[in-house]
Design a protein around this motif. Structure first.
Motif, short mmCIF file in Angstrom:
data_model
loop_
_atom_site.label_atom_id
_atom_site.label_comp_id
_atom_site.label_asym_id
_atom_site.label_seq_id
_atom_site.Cartn_x
_atom_site.Cartn_y
_atom_site.Cartn_z
N ALA A 111 40.64 38.67 43.01
CA ALA A 111 41.14 38.30 41.68
C ALA A 111 40.19 38.71 40.57
N GLY A 112 38.90 38.76 40.82
CA GLY A 112 37.96 39.13 39.78
C GLY A 112 38.17 40.54 39.26
N PRO A 113 38.01 41.56 40.13
CA PRO A 113 38.25 42.92 39.65
C PRO A 113 39.70 43.17 39.21
N ALA A 162 45.82 45.61 41.20
CA ALA A 162 45.63 45.24 42.61
C ALA A 162 45.04 46.40 43.41
N THR A 163 45.54 47.60 43.18
CA THR A 163 45.01 48.76 43.88
C THR A 163 43.57 49.03 43.47
N GLY A 164 43.29 48.90 42.17
CA GLY A 164 41.92 49.11 41.70
C GLY A 164 40.95 48.08 42.24
N ALA A 165 41.40 46.83 42.37
CA ALA A 165 40.54 45.78 42.92
C ALA A 165 40.19 46.09 44.37
N VAL A 166 41.16 46.53 45.13
CA VAL A 166 40.90 46.90 46.52
C VAL A 166 39.95 48.10 46.58
N ALA A 167 40.14 49.06 45.68
CA ALA A 167 39.26 50.24 45.66
C ALA A 167 37.83 49.85 45.30
N ILE A 168 37.66 48.96 44.33
CA ILE A 168 36.31 48.51 43.97
C ILE A 168 35.67 47.79 45.14
#
Length: 147
Positions: free
Chosen positions: A53-55, A76-82
């Motif tokens: 949830a943070g990123p 959501a995709t960017g959070a998983v990538a980070i």
């Protein structure tokens, strides 16, 4: 006398900031429990919530011009990538620890959330210098400018 049913949109208006506050509290408790090394059954679910949830929230704040569905998908995709990039750096020996990874994601999340106010400040400063000078001259001439 004002009734609650007189304002049906108040619930929708106040719900989003309340949910954001709850999400921030859960994330903060998860980070605090992890960094202090506390043995709690809530540590794992709270830190997993923070890691996603943070990123995602930070990216959603940065991508405010997209449509809501596209913003949610990209966030959501960017959070998983980070998270995967931080996990990749954790896999190399002696580079980061688990606490270092949590701290790194917290810093990245904070930078993403700070991007929006910085962008607003920079956009406000892009006023033409001549216009800025003329506004100052008018303010001085009007007598509202006191030293």
């Amino acid at each position: 006398m004002q009734m609650i049913k007189d304002k049906p949109s108040a619930v929708r208006t106040d719900l989003l900031p309340a949910l954001a506050g709850v999400a921030s509290a859960i994330s903060g408790v998860g980070v605090a429990l992890t960094l202090t090394g506390a043995q709690s059954p809530l540590r794992a679910p709270f830190i997993l919530f923070f890691l996603f949830a943070g990123p995602a929230g930070g990216l959603a704040a940065v991508l405010h011009r997209l449509e809501p569905a596209a913003r949610a998908a990209v966030a959501a995709t960017g959070a998983v990538a980070i998270d995967l990039l931080i996990a990749q750096s954790l896999s190399s020996p002696r580079v980061l620890t688990a606490n270092g990874g949590i701290t790194t994601i917290a810093v990245i999340t904070a930078l993403l959330f700070l991007w929006t106010p910085v962008r607003r400040i920079r956009n406000a400063e892009h006023i033409d210098p001549v216009d800025r000078l003329m506004k100052r001259i008018k303010r001085i001439r009007s007598g509202r400018f006191r030293i």
